[in-house]
Design a protein around this motif. Structure first.
Motif, PDB file in Angstrom:
ATOM      1  N   GLU A 194       0.745  -1.065   0.025  1.00  0.00           N
ATOM      2  CA  GLU A 194       0.055  -0.180  -0.049  1.00  0.00           C
ATOM      3  C   GLU A 194       0.837   1.219  -0.056  1.00  0.00           C
ATOM      4  N   GLN A 210       2.178   1.543  -3.360  1.00  0.00           N
ATOM      5  CA  GLN A 210       1.189   2.072  -4.339  1.00  0.00           C
ATOM      6  C   GLN A 210       0.873   3.663  -4.090  1.00  0.00           C
ATOM      7  N   SER A 251       0.579   1.150 -11.538  1.00  0.00           N
ATOM      8  CA  SER A 251      -0.113   1.484 -10.719  1.00  0.00           C
ATOM      9  C   SER A 251      -1.396   0.533 -10.589  1.00  0.00           C
ATOM     10  N   LEU A 305      -0.360  -3.022  -9.385  1.00  0.00           N
ATOM     11  CA  LEU A 305      -0.213  -2.819  -7.935  1.00  0.00           C
ATOM     12  C   LEU A 305      -1.647  -3.132  -7.331  1.00  0.00           C
ATOM     13  N   THR A 329      -2.543  -5.954  -4.587  1.00  0.00           N
ATOM     14  CA  THR A 329      -3.129  -5.705  -3.253  1.00  0.00           C
ATOM     15  C   THR A 329      -4.394  -6.284  -3.229  1.00  0.00           C
TER      16      THR A 329
END
Ligand code: GTP
Length: 273
Positions: free
Chosen positions: A24, A27, A74, A77, A81
């Motif tokens: 996170e 990110q 992004s 990711l 996540t």
């Protein structure tokens, strides 16, 4: 205790949560970079194509390509996540299942070794402790005694006051026997109105006789119940290691026979011959 049937997670959910925290954080950094690049590119792109030098055009094209890559990173990711979050959820469910199985195994183990009415060790646990104590007694040349207790006229209590009152009397007596027990000793309920008592380091016959006498006295104290006071007597048979036997079975058998003699002769307690 290691639960055998419970599934074991490869990576603990705590470690995965730490990885998720890091993901996170990355990110956020990537998103920040994507935003900065996008702002820069749009400022550069606002200049009219004619006003842009060749170098600026090249730099803008490269920068836009980088912006696309960062945006792509992004997006990936986000997927990573999400996958991690799903994995953590699964691991937590697994952890909870594992804790439940462990608890159930502990409950089952306790139930297998204790009497459900009084909570005292049962015959299986008593035998186990007696075997262990016998091994110690043999190794260190220690004395050991087994007392076999059987209540007198207990059937009459059930017949007169009912089985539930009989249960309360058994629990009260079990509690007293437990209070009367030293750390090394074990008192167990054999079943019905029979109890077994293991005495470690019983120095001499007189000491054991005193304890038997004290036990008889404690058992016959009135049990104060809502229906009134009830007193029960007990008969005790005693066997000594190694005089009356060197195995658990032999010592219990001899103590049982001595208990019958004490009951028959109304002597309270009796030693095995
Ligand atoms: N309340 C209750 N009674 C039980 C339990 N288990 C066994 N009993 C009763 O305990 C009694 C034991 O039998 P006995 O030892 O022959 O009865 P007693 O009247 O003490 O006989 P003596 O030992 O000869 O004096 C029986 O009436 C059983 O029904 C139990 O868990 N709760």
């Amino acid at each position: 205790m290691t639960p055998s049937s419970a599934p074991q997670p490869a990576i603990p959910s705590d470690s995965l949560s730490a990885v998720l925290g890091q993901a996170e954080h990355v990110q956020a950094l990537v998103d920040e970079s994507a935003l900065a690049l996008s702002t820069l590119n749009s400022v550069l792109g606002q200049q009219s194509a004619q006003a842009q030098s060749q170098e600026v055009k090249q730099a803008l094209a490269q920068s836009q390509a980088v912006e696309e890559k960062v945006q792509d990173a992004s997006d990936k990711l986000v997927l990573v996540t999400q996958a991690l979050e799903g994995e953590i959820k699964e691991r937590k469910a697994l952890d909870a299942e594992l804790a439940l199985v462990t608890q159930q195994e502990e409950v089952a183990r306790y139930a297998a070794l204790h009497d459900s009415l009084t909570g005292l060790p049962n015959r299986t646990l008593f035998n186990d402790r007696l075997e262990h104590s016998l091994a110690q007694a043999r190794r260190h040349d220690l004395a050991l005694a087994v007392m076999f207790l059987d209540l007198d006229g207990f059937k009459q209590v059930n017949d007169t006051y009912g089985h539930d009152v009989g249960d309360v009397v058994l629990k009260t007596i079990a509690e007293r026997l437990k209070e009367n027990t030293r750390n090394d000793d074990t008192v167990s309920r054999l079943g019905g109105d029979e109890f077994l008592y293991l005495l470690m380091g019983a120095a001499d016959e007189q000491t054991v006789a005193n304890l038997a006498q004290k036990t008889i006295h404690r058992v016959q104290l009135p049990c104060q119940l809502s229906t009134g006071n009830i007193s029960v007597l007990t008969s005790i048979g005693i066997s000594l290691f190694p005089r009356n036997g060197v195995t658990a079975d032999a010592l219990i058998k001899e103590a049982d026979a001595a208990m019958y003699a004490a009951k028959r002769d109304r002597t309270g307690y009796a030693f095995a011959k």
